[in-house]
Design a protein around this motif. Structure first.
Motif, mmCIF file in Angstrom:
data_model
loop_
_atom_site.group_PDB
_atom_site.id
_atom_site.type_symbol
_atom_site.label_atom_id
_atom_site.label_comp_id
_atom_site.label_asym_id
_atom_site.label_seq_id
_atom_site.Cartn_x
_atom_site.Cartn_y
_atom_site.Cartn_z
ATOM 1 N N ALA A 166 -71.216 -29.751 38.654
ATOM 2 C CA ALA A 166 -71.650 -30.397 39.895
ATOM 3 C C ALA A 166 -72.044 -31.835 39.576
ATOM 4 C CB ALA A 166 -72.832 -29.646 40.493
ATOM 5 N N GLU A 167 -71.820 -32.727 40.521
ATOM 6 C CA GLU A 167 -72.032 -34.145 40.238
ATOM 7 C C GLU A 167 -73.420 -34.640 40.619
ATOM 8 O OE1 GLU A 167 -68.574 -36.820 40.421
ATOM 9 O OE2 GLU A 167 -67.508 -35.135 41.312
ATOM 10 N N ASP A 168 -74.297 -33.749 41.092
ATOM 11 C CA ASP A 168 -75.703 -34.131 41.248
ATOM 12 C C ASP A 168 -76.536 -33.246 40.332
ATOM 13 O OD1 ASP A 168 -77.264 -31.980 43.186
ATOM 14 O OD2 ASP A 168 -75.110 -32.076 43.568
ATOM 15 N N GLN A 172 -76.554 -29.042 39.423
ATOM 16 C CA GLN A 172 -76.073 -28.614 38.125
ATOM 17 C C GLN A 172 -77.125 -27.814 37.367
ATOM 18 O OE1 GLN A 172 -73.103 -28.524 37.432
ATOM 19 N NE2 GLN A 172 -73.256 -27.762 35.349
ATOM 20 N N ARG A 173 -78.383 -28.185 37.486
ATOM 21 C CA ARG A 173 -79.462 -27.417 36.847
ATOM 22 C C ARG A 173 -79.492 -25.991 37.374
ATOM 23 N NH1 ARG A 173 -82.356 -32.344 36.763
ATOM 24 N NH2 ARG A 173 -83.149 -31.994 38.873
ATOM 25 N N ASP A 208 -64.713 -33.862 36.363
ATOM 26 C CA ASP A 208 -65.425 -34.092 37.614
ATOM 27 C C ASP A 208 -64.443 -34.137 38.777
ATOM 28 O OD1 ASP A 208 -67.773 -34.276 36.149
ATOM 29 O OD2 ASP A 208 -67.649 -36.458 35.982
ATOM 30 N N THR A 209 -64.852 -33.572 39.901
ATOM 31 C CA THR A 209 -63.990 -33.576 41.074
ATOM 32 C C THR A 209 -63.603 -34.992 41.467
ATOM 33 O OG1 THR A 209 -64.995 -31.520 41.878
ATOM 34 C CG2 THR A 209 -63.810 -32.853 43.483
ATOM 35 N N SER A 210 -64.539 -35.921 41.369
ATOM 36 C CA SER A 210 -64.245 -37.307 41.737
ATOM 37 C C SER A 210 -63.175 -37.910 40.833
ATOM 38 C CB SER A 210 -65.516 -38.154 41.687
ATOM 39 O OG SER A 210 -66.083 -38.153 40.388
ATOM 40 N N ARG A 211 -63.173 -37.530 39.539
ATOM 41 C CA ARG A 211 -62.143 -38.033 38.622
ATOM 42 C C ARG A 211 -60.779 -37.472 38.990
ATOM 43 N NH1 ARG A 211 -64.233 -36.648 34.007
ATOM 44 N NH2 ARG A 211 -65.321 -38.633 33.837
ATOM 45 N N LEU A 212 -60.742 -36.188 39.339
ATOM 46 C CA LEU A 212 -59.476 -35.589 39.755
ATOM 47 C C LEU A 212 -58.953 -36.252 41.019
ATOM 48 C CD1 LEU A 212 -57.246 -33.465 39.644
ATOM 49 C CD2 LEU A 212 -58.807 -31.876 40.796
ATOM 50 N N LEU A 231 -69.309 -20.425 39.271
ATOM 51 C CA LEU A 231 -70.291 -21.216 38.547
ATOM 52 C C LEU A 231 -69.691 -22.577 38.191
ATOM 53 C CD1 LEU A 231 -71.982 -18.436 36.358
ATOM 54 C CD2 LEU A 231 -72.803 -19.451 38.498
ATOM 55 N N PHE A 232 -69.397 -22.839 36.906
ATOM 56 C CA PHE A 232 -68.918 -24.176 36.541
ATOM 57 C C PHE A 232 -67.412 -24.231 36.310
ATOM 58 C CE2 PHE A 232 -71.257 -22.219 32.911
ATOM 59 C CZ PHE A 232 -70.160 -21.752 32.212
ATOM 60 N N ILE A 233 -66.680 -23.261 36.806
ATOM 61 C CA ILE A 233 -65.221 -23.264 36.691
ATOM 62 C C ILE A 233 -64.619 -23.424 38.084
ATOM 63 C CG2 ILE A 233 -63.199 -21.862 36.110
ATOM 64 C CD1 ILE A 233 -64.646 -22.897 33.662
#
Length: 251
Positions: A166-168, A172-173, A208-212, A231-233
């Motif tokens: 997650a980008e915030d 992400q925590r 990161d989604t923004s990079r994609l 989760l993170f996938i």
């Protein structure tokens, strides 16, 4: 640099060593919802690219997704790129008894190497790349994204999955707290969990989604569709096409 693949959040990624030999078991810990991700990926292929004539699979590990792919794309010639000798041999065994095995070309190569040699100038109706991009830092991710878009035919489909944070920070925590608890619940030892945590940004790097989105936009593609997150996938469906065309209403 050798392009590795698979093994999100694992401290050792020697695909020609012990990690490769135990991959089918360890991946169930390291990729949350691994089986569900591939179930959705198979459905996406059936729904969007079953008529594909040329298919490229990048870094499939032992190749568990290859038999269903051969089933879904019944007329396709399938090229498999795998830089690990052990994983490539497992791919060969995985497809050996499949009726479509003769349509499957297995190459010991990274994508970068293949596009400079055997696959120079080649374009594919469907490109599949699961859990590869997160094994390289951001600049190399950008380069590989460019290569993936360049070898996807106009109107073709690129199916991607990757470790993606997650980008915030707050979100992400929360995700990490749940992810670590999941691993403890699965019986992963505390010392292994510590090594997994240390692998972030040293062995495993977030796509990161923004990079994609930025990489696809640079190629003139429309924004990706996220099909799944465990989760993170994440799993994305990306379709090669003009951004302006994608924004135009149907007539």
């Amino acid at each position: 640099m050798r392009q590795l693949h698979h093994g999100a959040a694992m401290p050792s990624l020697d695909f020609d060593g012990e990690y490769g030999r135990t991959y089918r078991k360890s991946i169930q810990d390291s990729i949350p919802g691994h089986n569900v991700l591939h179930e959705i990926a198979r459905a996406a292929i059936q729904a969007t690219a079953s008529d594909a004539q040329r298919v490229l699979v990048v870094g499939p590990g032992p190749g568990d997704e290859l038999p269903p792919l051969l089933n879904a794309c019944a007329d396709a010639a399938v090229t498999v790129l795998e830089p690990s000798e052990l994983m490539l041999e497992q791919c060969r065994k995985t497809v050996a008894d499949h009726p479509g095995s003769s349509r499957c070309r297995l190459l010991l190569s990274s994508l970068d190497e293949a596009l400079k040699s055997e696959l120079k100038g080649a374009h594919f109706d469907l490109v599949v790349c699961h859990n590869v991009l997160h094994l390289m830092p951001s600049e190399e991710q950008n380069a590989m994204l460019h290569e993936l878009t360049q070898c996807t035919a106009d109107g073709g489909v690129l199916l991607l999955s990757s470790y993606s944070e997650a980008e915030d920070d707050e979100s992400q925590r929360e995700v990490f707290n749940v992810a670590w608890q999941r691993l403890l619940d699965r019986g992963v030892p505390e010392e292994t969990l510590a090594k997994i945590k240390d692998s972030r940004n040293t062995v495993v790097f977030s796509l990161d989604t923004s990079r994609l989105v930025a990489g696809l936009k640079q190629a003139g593609w429309r924004a990706p569709v996220q099909l799944y997150q465990g989760l993170f996938i994440r799993l994305w469906l990306c379709r090669a096409g003009n951004q302006a065309e994608a924004a135009s209403p149907e007539t």
